[in-house]
Design a protein around this motif. Structure first.
Motif, short mmCIF file in Angstrom:
data_model
loop_
_atom_site.label_atom_id
_atom_site.label_comp_id
_atom_site.label_asym_id
_atom_site.label_seq_id
_atom_site.Cartn_x
_atom_site.Cartn_y
_atom_site.Cartn_z
N HIS A 240 0.86 -1.21 -0.06
CA HIS A 240 0.07 0.18 0.05
C HIS A 240 0.76 1.09 0.13
N GLU A 241 1.75 1.31 0.85
CA GLU A 241 2.50 2.58 1.03
C GLU A 241 3.46 3.02 -0.25
N ALA A 242 3.96 2.01 -0.90
CA ALA A 242 4.73 2.03 -2.07
C ALA A 242 3.78 2.44 -2.97
N ALA A 243 2.57 1.97 -3.29
CA ALA A 243 1.74 2.26 -4.21
C ALA A 243 1.30 3.66 -4.12
N VAL A 244 1.13 4.04 -2.99
CA VAL A 244 0.74 5.63 -2.80
C VAL A 244 1.73 6.52 -3.19
N ARG A 245 2.72 6.22 -2.59
CA ARG A 245 4.31 7.02 -2.65
C ARG A 245 4.65 7.00 -4.03
N PHE A 246 4.69 5.96 -4.93
CA PHE A 246 5.34 5.99 -6.24
C PHE A 246 4.31 5.71 -7.24
#
Length: 150
Positions: free
Chosen positions: A51-57
């Motif tokens: 989730h965090e990677a999808a949001v940030r990148f």
């Protein structure tokens, strides 16, 4: 089993037009993963991990992008747990994960959340799609910009 630890793949719905609903789903599944870890299971939660990677990148947030990785990971697990958050029956990804698990002969366990899925921004529960109940992810939330969910 891997060194006596049952490896569990934890599925839950994610894709939604509202960023707040996606965030709330992430928080709910991560809470469930933590419960599994406390009980000694080797829980893998793709939403918790990605989730965090999808949001940030700016990675895609739909099943089509993640399908091959999820299948390869699911093949290495002993069980599939499905966290039955609102929308799990309609989720393309969750239904595909269930089908893959069944084809692999893995047990599928359905888990009712122990608490309501909460909005990541405010104290209100996101429990249903009923406009009368006014869950903040869908209807004019006072905590969102201009009363519209993000």
């Amino acid at each position: 089993m891997s060194n006596g630890i049952v490896l569990v793949y934890l599925a839950a719905p994610y894709t939604h037009e509202s960023e707040r609903v996606r965030q709330a789903r992430f928080l709910a599944v991560t809470e469930q993963a933590a419960r599994g870890w406390e009980q000694g299971y080797g829980v893998y939660s793709p939403l918790t991990l990605t989730h965090e990677a999808a949001v940030r990148f700016g990675l895609p947030k739909d099943w089509a992008f993640w399908a091959a990785m999820c299948r390869a990971t699911l093949e290495r697990h002993h069980e599939l747990w499905v966290l039955c958050l609102p929308g799990w029956r309609e989720s393309v990804g969750v239904q595909a994960e269930i089908a893959i698990a069944r084809a692999l002969g893995l047990p599928v366990r359905y888990i009712e959340p122990e608490s309501a899925m909460r909005c990541a921004t405010c104290p209100y529960a996101i429990e249903c799609y009923d406009p009368i109940a006014r869950p903040c992810g869908w209807i004019g939330c006072p905590y969102s910009e201009g009363g519209q969910a993000k």
